[in-house]
Scaffold this active site. Structure first.
Site, PDB file in Angstrom:
ATOM      1  N   HIS A   1       1.034  -1.089  -0.181  1.00  0.00           N
ATOM      2  CA  HIS A   1      -0.362  -0.019  -0.177  1.00  0.00           C
ATOM      3  C   HIS A   1       1.023   1.047   0.018  1.00  0.00           C
ATOM      4  O   HIS A   1       0.731   2.145  -0.864  1.00  0.00           O
ATOM      5  CB  HIS A   1      -0.890   0.211   1.158  1.00  0.00           C
ATOM      6  N   GLU A   2       1.753   1.333   0.961  1.00  0.00           N
ATOM      7  CA  GLU A   2       2.695   2.654   0.923  1.00  0.00           C
ATOM      8  C   GLU A   2       3.543   2.598  -0.034  1.00  0.00           C
ATOM      9  O   GLU A   2       3.817   3.621  -0.532  1.00  0.00           O
ATOM     10  CB  GLU A   2       3.525   2.634   2.381  1.00  0.00           C
TER      11      GLU A   2
ATOM     12  N   HIS B   1       1.757   4.533  -2.925  1.00  0.00           N
ATOM     13  CA  HIS B   1       1.903   6.040  -2.427  1.00  0.00           C
ATOM     14  C   HIS B   1       3.105   6.599  -2.925  1.00  0.00           C
ATOM     15  O   HIS B   1       3.164   7.726  -3.524  1.00  0.00           O
ATOM     16  CB  HIS B   1       1.601   6.360  -0.974  1.00  0.00           C
TER      17      HIS B   1
ATOM     18  N   GLU C   1      -4.847   8.039  -2.955  1.00  0.00           N
ATOM     19  CA  GLU C   1      -5.357   6.435  -2.463  1.00  0.00           C
ATOM     20  C   GLU C   1      -5.647   5.421  -3.693  1.00  0.00           C
ATOM     21  O   GLU C   1      -5.420   4.359  -3.654  1.00  0.00           O
ATOM     22  CB  GLU C   1      -6.630   6.749  -1.619  1.00  0.00           C
TER      23      GLU C   1
HETATM   24 ZN    ZN Z   1      -3.240   5.399   1.629  1.00  0.00          ZN
END
Ligand code: ZN
Length: 499
Positions: A263-264, A267, A293
């Site tokens: 997830h990170e 980003h 997101e």
């Molecule tokens: Zn996030």
């Protein structure tokens, strides 16, 4: 272009102050000794004040006005976008009186402790007066910032520029109509999938090795980034050449570190992919929280929880976690990481139920801000919506309305961006597949650059050059819609749950 260049020099200085602040904050969350807390808070406050003063100074306004005479701001040029966005940020910052900003900061700083205690003691009444004050301040904030249709729009705009609550409500209501019965059908067959394999003992060092290996394979550039451990994971950047991710490890649960890292990384890929042309300008940032997101969710869920991805990485997982997953087949592992169940806590929710948690919060915020719901009655409204959407009622407020940190921080209007990003991830992936139908086959052989390049070209490189809706339209041919996400969920979960 003398004034334009002088304006760029000024935004570069302001950004440098912000990056320095972000670095202090990163250190605060990672390595700072406890005793430094007070001094660090004071250092951050000083730098933030300097950045705010530089941005809102008359000198900045004069440079913006002069630059507007040098650049045709209606054109599609990069220079025009730089002037437009700098002006937007200047005007927004100047709308809030400094006395209000100070009161807001002081109230939310105190609120944090009160919320922590109230959540621990399951005592909503203890938090209520503070929460009422915060909603009042946010109403004032909205009035200062201004809006055309609904008070909610002013707050939403902070996180999702130009988005309107009426549009979000429409997208959510379309989604709800299809998602609620689909989730219900899955809930009836929960016994068909077990997530037991994820709850075994996974040595932390091996979790770290595996996570880093995947982040690297996805395209995260460790020469311009690093990973560290924290309590609440996040991604932060101090220029596109220093984008850092963080994660947390549990010895008896594989998912938080593994999918949190992916997830990170999503980003971080966005921030590392900003065009060098944007350096030193306010364009050098993600365009909105929703679009940001969409990138984390794309890599975490659509790629990172796909069968193709694991047909490539599962042998590595079995090798690295030696002996732990020997009796678990690829199919069983794939199902385990995609288990769906109704749960009370948003951050633990799967990709089917997650948007329902967000809709609930959005509807409550809307009703509270419109004056249709009092904060006193909000816990009951929360619980009844949980029953409607997920068929469960939280046993107490700690697992209900008190669970999220956002409201105590004065952040209202933020929640929708989580779901908008989730929906957008599928819309972008569909558009990328249209251009490159071979992407799923590439994922099966551990090749991610075609997909990454598509995101780089259509999303990352532009930073804040276009407004979010304009960017989404350019990339996918239409505004944000729920349809691709529902198609994605149905195609994926119908076989998993044998519906
Ligand atoms: Zn996030």
């Amino acid at each position: 272009m003398q004034s334009f260049n002088a304006l760029k020099e000024r935004t570069k200085d302001i950004l440098n102050l912000k990056y320095a602040t972000a670095l202090l904050e990163w250190d605060q969350q990672t390595y700072m000794p406890e005793g430094a807390a007070e001094a660090r808070a004071s250092q951050i406050a000083t730098l933030s004040k300097l950045a705010h003063e530089m941005l809102t100074a008359d000198e900045t306004w004069k440079l913006i006005e002069a630059a507007e005479r040098e650049v045709d701001t209606n054109s599609d040029s990069l220079e025009a976008a730089i002037v437009r966005i700098t002006k937007r940020d200047f005007e927004r910052s100047n709308k809030l009186p400094s006395q209000f900003v100070a009161e807001f900061a002081a109230t939310t700083a105190m609120a944090h402790e009160i919320w922590v205690k109230a959540r621990a003691n399951n005592d909503y009444a203890a938090f209520l007066p503070t929460l009422e004050k915060i909603f009042d301040l946010c109403r004032q904030q909205a009035e200062y910032l201004g809006y055309e249709d609904h008070i909610y729009d002013a707050l939403l705009d902070i996180f999702e520029p130009n988005a309107k609550s009426a549009y979000v409500a429409k997208v959510f209501s379309n989604l709800r109509e299809e998602l609620v019965p689909f989730a219900q059908a899955i809930f009836e067959h929960q016994d068909r999938v077990s997530d037991e394999p994820l709850h075994r003992q996974f040595p932390l060092e091996q979790q770290e090795t595996f996570g880093l290996m995947i982040a690297r394979a996805l395209g995260y550039d460790f020469k311009r980034g690093r990973q560290d451990k924290v309590v609440h994971p996040f991604c932060t950047s101090f220029s596109r050449n220093d984008v850092r991710i963080t994660t947390r490890f549990y010895p008896d649960f594989l998912s938080p570190a593994l999918f949190g890292t992916i997830h990170e990384t999503g980003h971080a890929l966005y921030e590392q992919g900003l065009s060098p042309e944007l350096d030193g300008t306010f364009l050098a940032d993600g365009v909105s929280l929703g679009v940001h997101e969409s990138q984390s969710r794309l890599w975490e869920n659509i790629v990172g929880r796909s069968y193709g991805f694991w047909s490539y990485f599962y042998p590595d997982a079995q090798r690295i976690f030696a002996g732990i997953l020997d009796d678990v087949s690829l199919d069983e592992f794939y199902k385990a990481i995609n288990a769906v169940k109704p749960s009370f806590i948003r951050v633990e929710a799967d990709e089917v139920t997650y948007p329902l948690h967000i809709m609930l919060r959005f509807e409550l915020e809307l009703d509270i801000l419109s004056g249709n719901l009092s904060l006193k009655d909000a816990p009951e409204a929360w619980n009844s919506k949980m029953q409607t959407y997920l068929g469960i009622t939280p046993p107490n407020d700690s697992e209900g309305i008190l669970q999220d940190v956002h409201w105590s921080s004065g952040i209202i209007g933020y929640f929708p961006t989580y779901a908008l990003g989730t929906l957008l991830s599928a819309q972008l992936y569909e558009a990328a597949l249209k251009d490159h139908p071979s992407i799923p086959e590439e994922i099966q052989i551990g090749k991610f650059d075609t997909l990454l390049e598509w995101m780089r070209t259509n999303i990352h490189q532009h930073g804040r050059r276009y407004m979010p809706d304009e960017l989404i339209q350019k990339a996918t041919g239409q505004s944000l819609t729920h349809a691709p996400y529902m198609r994605y969920l149905k195609e994926k979960y119908t076989p998993i749950y044998d519906l």
